[in-house]
Design a protein around this motif. Structure first.
Motif, PDB file in Angstrom:
ATOM      1  N   THR A   2     -15.698   2.840   3.455  1.00 34.84           N
ATOM      2  CA  THR A   2     -16.242   2.332   2.361  1.00 34.84           C
ATOM      3  C   THR A   2     -16.987   1.002   2.545  1.00 34.84           C
ATOM      4  OG1 THR A   2     -14.716   3.351   0.928  1.00 34.84           O
ATOM      5  CG2 THR A   2     -15.434   1.288   0.014  1.00 34.84           C
ATOM      6  N   HIS A   3     -18.305   0.877   2.132  1.00 35.89           N
ATOM      7  CA  HIS A   3     -18.770  -0.439   1.955  1.00 35.89           C
ATOM      8  C   HIS A   3     -19.105  -0.989   0.562  1.00 35.89           C
ATOM      9  CE1 HIS A   3     -20.688   0.236   6.324  1.00 35.89           C
ATOM     10  NE2 HIS A   3     -19.556  -0.341   6.372  1.00 35.89           N
ATOM     11  N   GLU A   4     -20.157  -0.784   0.078  1.00 34.16           N
ATOM     12  CA  GLU A   4     -20.383  -1.567  -1.354  1.00 34.16           C
ATOM     13  C   GLU A   4     -19.606  -0.650  -2.333  1.00 34.16           C
ATOM     14  OE1 GLU A   4     -21.855  -3.626  -4.839  1.00 34.16           O
ATOM     15  OE2 GLU A   4     -22.025  -4.147  -2.583  1.00 34.16           O
ATOM     16  N   HIS A   5     -19.538   0.673  -2.328  1.00 34.83           N
ATOM     17  CA  HIS A   5     -18.725   1.203  -3.104  1.00 34.83           C
ATOM     18  C   HIS A   5     -17.888   2.374  -2.355  1.00 34.83           C
ATOM     19  CE1 HIS A   5     -20.928   0.668  -6.772  1.00 34.83           C
ATOM     20  NE2 HIS A   5     -22.135   0.386  -5.981  1.00 34.83           N
ATOM     21  N   ARG A   6     -16.895   2.578  -3.113  1.00 30.23           N
ATOM     22  CA  ARG A   6     -15.842   3.755  -2.222  1.00 30.23           C
ATOM     23  C   ARG A   6     -16.590   4.842  -1.730  1.00 30.23           C
ATOM     24  NH1 ARG A   6     -12.151   7.051  -1.897  1.00 30.23           N
ATOM     25  NH2 ARG A   6      -9.931   7.233  -2.351  1.00 30.23           N
ATOM     26  N   THR A   7     -16.465   5.149  -0.549  1.00 33.07           N
ATOM     27  CA  THR A   7     -16.950   6.582   0.067  1.00 33.07           C
ATOM     28  C   THR A   7     -16.077   7.133   0.904  1.00 33.07           C
ATOM     29  OG1 THR A   7     -19.202   5.281  -0.124  1.00 33.07           O
ATOM     30  CG2 THR A   7     -18.946   7.258   1.147  1.00 33.07           C
ATOM     31  N   THR A   8     -15.895   8.345   0.794  1.00 31.36           N
ATOM     32  CA  THR A   8     -15.135   9.299   1.531  1.00 31.36           C
ATOM     33  C   THR A   8     -15.898  10.485   1.956  1.00 31.36           C
ATOM     34  OG1 THR A   8     -14.095  10.480   0.037  1.00 31.36           O
ATOM     35  CG2 THR A   8     -12.964   8.539   1.015  1.00 31.36           C
ATOM     36  N   GLY A   9     -15.612  11.148   3.198  1.00 29.87           N
ATOM     37  CA  GLY A   9     -16.203  12.385   3.488  1.00 29.87           C
ATOM     38  C   GLY A   9     -16.552  12.514   5.074  1.00 29.87           C
TER      39      GLY A   9
END
Length: 185
Positions: free
Chosen positions: A79-86
């Motif tokens: 995650t950087h600016e917005h929660r991100t997974t994958g």
């Protein structure tokens, strides 16, 4: 009160500023999702089953089998600016082309999201939000969707060995929503 030219001009300016703000930030995208579920290239696995001795011999013409698709590099999104997974993978296909495969992506939607390959390392936290445009990068395409599986073709001129990370890059605000360090598979 609304008869005054100053009030009318002020209201007109406020409406223009509000419309520009809506266009620029597109806040409704924080509440909408775009799902993508593209077919991911199959990667051949070595078969452990022995070939029976009674099997008929293979003709000489088919003795050369085409190369199989293979995974060159893999990485997990942070995650950087917005929660991100994958996860992200670069595949070399049997025909020599390369593709970036993003699996199980889950991030926020944004006004101008792109998929970038970069030569920059992934840095955790806010320090890593803006590093990807500092070095070499190539934009593969606009992000197809903020959720799901998606595949991006690498241009023939791009050597995947020159890049070490993938970023979901917001071009409008020059910030990474999330990124994945790519390491050898």
């Amino acid at each position: 009160m609304f008869r005054s030219p100053v009030v009318r001009a002020g209201l007109a300016c406020a409406v223009v500023v509000a419309m520009l703000g809506l266009y620029w930030f597109q806040p409704w995208k924080l509440f909408t999702d775009t799902y993508v579920d593209e077919a991911v290239p199959r990667v051949a696995t070595a078969s452990a089953a022995p070939v029976p001795a009674s099997a008929s011999p293979v003709p000489a013409a088919s003795a050369v089998t085409p190369a199989a698709n293979e995974i060159l590099t893999v990485g997990e999104f942070v995650t950087h600016e917005h929660r991100t997974t994958g996860s992200a993978e670069i595949h070399r296909l049997a025909d020599g082309r390369h593709q970036l495969v993003i699996r199980d992506l889950n991030t926020s939607n944004g006004p101008d999201l792109r998929v970038w390959l970069t030569d920059q390392p992934v840095i955790l936290g806010t320090a890593g939000w803006r590093v990807f445009d500092d070095g070499e990068w190539v934009e593969l395409a606009k992000l197809k969707g903020n959720k799901g599986n998606q595949v991006y073709e690498l241009p023939a001129s791009v050597d995947p060995r020159d890049f070490r990370s993938v970023s979901i890059w917001c071009k409008r605000f020059a910030v990474s929503f999330g990124a994945a360090d790519l390491t050898s598979a």
